[in-house]
Structures are given as structure tokens and as C-alpha cells.
Design a protein around this motif. Structure first.
Motif, PDB file in Angstrom:
ATOM      1  N   ASP A   1       6.559   3.007  13.200  1.00 31.62           N
ATOM      2  CA  ASP A   1       7.747   3.060  12.345  1.00 31.62           C
ATOM      3  C   ASP A   1       7.281   2.814  10.922  1.00 31.62           C
ATOM      4  N   ASN A   2       7.413   3.811  10.032  1.00 35.72           N
ATOM      5  CA  ASN A   2       6.819   3.663   8.705  1.00 35.72           C
ATOM      6  C   ASN A   2       7.580   4.417   7.619  1.00 35.72           C
ATOM      7  N   ILE A   3       7.278   4.041   6.374  1.00 35.27           N
ATOM      8  CA  ILE A   3       7.788   4.743   5.182  1.00 35.27           C
ATOM      9  C   ILE A   3       6.597   5.099   4.292  1.00 35.27           C
ATOM     10  N   SER A   4       5.471   5.415   4.892  1.00 29.04           N
ATOM     11  CA  SER A   4       4.226   5.650   4.169  1.00 29.04           C
ATOM     12  C   SER A   4       4.374   6.697   3.069  1.00 29.04           C
ATOM     13  N   ALA A   5       5.186   7.711   3.294  1.00 30.99           N
ATOM     14  CA  ALA A   5       5.340   8.789   2.314  1.00 30.99           C
ATOM     15  C   ALA A   5       5.932   8.298   1.001  1.00 30.99           C
ATOM     16  N   LYS A   6       6.555   7.134   1.012  1.00 27.39           N
ATOM     17  CA  LYS A   6       7.172   6.593  -0.201  1.00 27.39           C
ATOM     18  C   LYS A   6       6.208   5.754  -1.032  1.00 27.39           C
ATOM     19  N   ASN A   7       4.927   5.735  -0.664  1.00 23.88           N
ATOM     20  CA  ASN A   7       3.978   4.866  -1.358  1.00 23.88           C
ATOM     21  C   ASN A   7       3.927   5.063  -2.876  1.00 23.88           C
ATOM     22  N   PRO A   8       4.037   6.294  -3.416  1.00 27.25           N
ATOM     23  CA  PRO A   8       3.997   6.437  -4.873  1.00 27.25           C
ATOM     24  C   PRO A   8       5.126   5.688  -5.591  1.00 27.25           C
ATOM     25  N   ASN A   9       6.208   5.422  -4.877  1.00 28.21           N
ATOM     26  CA  ASN A   9       7.351   4.740  -5.477  1.00 28.21           C
ATOM     27  C   ASN A   9       7.532   3.312  -4.968  1.00 28.21           C
ATOM     28  N   TYR A  10       7.129   3.070  -3.738  1.00 30.15           N
ATOM     29  CA  TYR A  10       7.277   1.744  -3.129  1.00 30.15           C
ATOM     30  C   TYR A  10       5.988   0.921  -3.171  1.00 30.15           C
ATOM     31  N   CYS A  11       4.890   1.547  -3.569  1.00 33.90           N
ATOM     32  CA  CYS A  11       3.613   0.844  -3.716  1.00 33.90           C
ATOM     33  C   CYS A  11       3.249   0.108  -2.420  1.00 33.90           C
ATOM     34  N   GLU A  12       2.816  -1.148  -2.554  1.00 29.23           N
ATOM     35  CA  GLU A  12       2.372  -1.916  -1.388  1.00 29.23           C
ATOM     36  C   GLU A  12       3.495  -2.213  -0.399  1.00 29.23           C
TER      37      GLU A  12
ATOM     38  N   CYS B   1      12.246  11.977 -14.080  1.00 29.60           N
ATOM     39  CA  CYS B   1      11.603  12.047 -15.392  1.00 29.60           C
ATOM     40  C   CYS B   1      10.740  10.823 -15.680  1.00 29.60           C
ATOM     41  N   TYR B   2      10.542   9.983 -14.698  1.00 36.36           N
ATOM     42  CA  TYR B   2       9.723   8.788 -14.886  1.00 36.36           C
ATOM     43  C   TYR B   2       8.234   9.166 -14.915  1.00 36.36           C
ATOM     44  N   SER B   3       7.450   8.395 -15.658  1.00 40.02           N
ATOM     45  CA  SER B   3       6.004   8.557 -15.622  1.00 40.02           C
ATOM     46  C   SER B   3       5.504   8.106 -14.254  1.00 40.02           C
ATOM     47  N   VAL B   4       4.228   8.364 -13.982  1.00 39.72           N
ATOM     48  CA  VAL B   4       3.655   7.949 -12.706  1.00 39.72           C
ATOM     49  C   VAL B   4       3.797   6.446 -12.528  1.00 39.72           C
ATOM     50  N   GLN B   5       3.555   5.696 -13.604  1.00 34.21           N
ATOM     51  CA  GLN B   5       3.674   4.240 -13.503  1.00 34.21           C
ATOM     52  C   GLN B   5       5.121   3.813 -13.323  1.00 34.21           C
ATOM     53  N   GLU B   6       6.031   4.388 -14.101  1.00 36.06           N
ATOM     54  CA  GLU B   6       7.444   4.016 -13.993  1.00 36.06           C
ATOM     55  C   GLU B   6       8.007   4.379 -12.625  1.00 36.06           C
ATOM     56  N   ALA B   7       7.458   5.421 -12.003  1.00 34.00           N
ATOM     57  CA  ALA B   7       7.942   5.859 -10.688  1.00 34.00           C
ATOM     58  C   ALA B   7       7.602   4.865  -9.591  1.00 34.00           C
ATOM     59  N   ARG B   8       6.776   3.863  -9.897  1.00 38.33           N
ATOM     60  CA  ARG B   8       6.492   2.799  -8.939  1.00 38.33           C
ATOM     61  C   ARG B   8       7.603   1.752  -8.940  1.00 38.33           C
ATOM     62  N   VAL B   9       8.739   2.152  -9.400  1.00 44.71           N
ATOM     63  CA  VAL B   9       9.863   1.273  -9.704  1.00 44.71           C
ATOM     64  C   VAL B   9      10.214   0.304  -8.578  1.00 44.71           C
ATOM     65  N   PHE B  10      10.207   0.755  -7.340  1.00 49.02           N
ATOM     66  CA  PHE B  10      10.669  -0.109  -6.246  1.00 49.02           C
ATOM     67  C   PHE B  10       9.651  -1.195  -5.920  1.00 49.02           C
ATOM     68  N   GLY B  11       8.382  -0.887  -6.119  1.00 51.64           N
ATOM     69  CA  GLY B  11       7.366  -1.920  -5.982  1.00 51.64           C
ATOM     70  C   GLY B  11       7.499  -2.982  -7.051  1.00 51.64           C
ATOM     71  N   TYR B  12       7.770  -2.546  -8.285  1.00 47.59           N
ATOM     72  CA  TYR B  12       7.936  -3.499  -9.387  1.00 47.59           C
ATOM     73  C   TYR B  12       9.201  -4.341  -9.211  1.00 47.59           C
TER      74      TYR B  12
END
Length: 264
Positions: A50-61, A204-215
Motif C-alpha cells: 500500500d503506497n503513494i510512491s508516485a507522489k514523491n516529488p510533492n510529498y518528499c519523504e 506553476c510551482y518550481s520544482v522546490q515549491e512543488a515539494r509543498v506537502f513535505g514542507y
């Protein structure tokens, strides 16, 4: 503080690249991002079960945190280390001999609810201001998250506002907790983030800003701890790959540099 069985300890170390994990009983590397689909990777992978691995660019760790929550159903104590950072007995000791062990964690949890990283202090900003001035995301992200918290779990709103106006917080999404608290935290966190995800347009978020849910989750962990009045043990966090400056001074400098860039 805890009456749970503390015999089974699992410390997961999240990584998106190959590395040599500490040879400590209970330490388990977990692969995220491209490493999780690398056929040569021998680590636990966050794209199984059971995973959400595909969301890693936005959910990070958090993709690893979700995997642990849903797939490790046997550990009594669960630790979570962010990208090869470790809880240590000293902020200047980067040797595995100083890293938190299962025996030490279990002993600590007999008198504390959970273990968190020592707080980082912002001398000229609040925690909320640092989120959007420090280059992590947009002020709108916090507004949307506040709205979701108010709607889903209004009892957390006072704690949310309190964390945002404070000048210190524990970062890196790191914690060590007994199973019951770990499950309660993940259930609350992922329900909040699932709704926030529906309301924030990150196209329209940058790559870094798109990590929003991890932050955002870094801040939400502090909200959850505050709302539940948990007794926390605070330990230094070290990154052996970066050394002393990489653990504090460089982090502050990087945030300031990003803020200057955003302001032009």
C-alpha cells in the motif's frame, strides 16, 4: 508515559540515493523516488504494498512515512530519519556510535511520549514567515492548510496558529514514537494533506515549491504535538555527509539566500 510494549524497534532511514546505512540493530533503509524503481536497489522500497510512491516529488519523504504506516504492522516503536540524518547524543558527533539505538529510544519513551529533533530557532521571523520567505512555499499554502485544519479538526486550530507565530520548531519530519501515537499522527496528517492537495494548484510551482506537502508536514508535526500536549524528548540531529556546518549554519544561510532571491 507509555505502557505499550517497547520490545520491537524499527528506525527507518529514508534515502533517494544509494548509501551505506548504519550497522545498528533495527535501522532499515527505505528507498524513495528513482531509487525505489532501481532494479539494483536492495533497500525496502516505498513503491511496494500500500503506497503513494508516485507522489514523491510533492510529498518528499512522506511517501516513505506512508509506506511505514500502512505496511509495517509489527514494530512497537517506529523511528523516522529524513534523508540520512540521524538522532545523535551530541550535535557534533557524526559517528554511528552516537546514533540513537533501540535500547536508548525505548528507555527514553518510558518517560516521554515521543522523540523529536532539537528545535531550530528563527531570530527574525516566525515559523510561518520562514515557510514562505525562506523559499519553501507560498503564503497561500499556509492559508489553505489553516482552512482545512479548521474544517476537518477545528480543535487543532489554536495549536496551528500558535506554531505559525512562534519562532522555533522541530524540522526534517523526524520522530520516534510508540505505535499508537505513530498511527494517530499519520492518520491525522495524511487526512489533512489529502484535502490540502485538492485545493492547491501547484502547476506553476518550481520544482522546490512543488515539494509543498513535505514542507507543510514539517510544521504540521509541531501542530499535532502541541495540540496533544505531548511530552517530547529533544535530541540533536546530525548529517554525517555534510558535517557540522551542514547541520545548522549552512541551513540558515541557504534559507536566507533563497529569500533574497525571491525578493529580487
Amino acid at each position: 508515559m507509555n505502557s505499550a510494549n517497547l520490545d520491537s524497534f524499527s528506525m527507518y532511514v529514508v534515502s533517494h540515493k544509494d548509501f551505506d546505512p548504519p550497522a545498528i540493530d533495527g535501522y532499515t533503509p527505505i528507498a524513495v523516488g528513482s531509487l525505489a524503481i532501481d532494479p539494483c536497489c536492495t533497500f525496502v522500497r516505498d513503491n511496494t504494498g500500500d503506497n503513494i510512491s508516485a507522489k514523491n516529488p510533492n510529498y518528499c519523504e512522506l511517501t516513505a512515512l506512508y509506506w511505514i504506516w500502512k505496511n509495517d504492522l509489527s514494530s512497537d516503536v517506529i523511528g523516522f530519519c529524513h534523508y540520512r540524518r540521524y538522532f545523535s547524543t551530541s550535535p557534533i558527533c557524526f559517528n554511528a556510535s552516537c546514533f540513537l539505538t533501540g535500547a536508548s529510544a525505548s528507555k527514553t519513551l518510558l518517560s516521554h511520549d515521543l522523540i523529536l529533533p532539537s528545535p531550530f530557532y528563527w531570530p527574525t521571523r516566525t515559523v510561518g514567515e520562514n515557510y514562505y520567505l525562506g523559499g519553501m512555499g507560498h503564503e497561500e499554502d499556509l492559508r489553505v492548510t489553516r482552512d482545512v485544519v479548521a474544517e476537518l479538526t477545528p480543535e487543532y486550530l489554536v495549536a496551528f496558529d500558535g506554531v505559525m507565530i512562534s519562532r522555533s520548531a522541530s524540522y526534517c519530519n523526524m520522530l520516534v514514537a510508540p505505535r499508537r501515537l505513530f498511527d494517530e499522527y499519520c492518520s491525522w496528517l495524511f487526512s489533512v494533506l489529502a484535502e490540502v492537495e485538492k485545493r492547491i494548484d501547484i502547476s506553476c510551482y518550481s520544482v522546490q515549491e512543488a515539494r509543498v506537502f513535505g514542507y507543510l508536514s514539517e510544521l504540521l508535526l509541531n501542530v499535532w504535538v502541541s495540540r496533544n500536549s505531548l511530552n517530547t524528548a529533544l535530541l540533536p540531529v546530525v548529517n554525517p555527509e555534510r558535517g557540522f556546518r551542514g547541520n545548522a549554519f549552512d541551513r540558515l544561510k541557504n534559507f536566507r539566500d533563497k529569500a533574497k532571491t525571491r525578493r529580487g
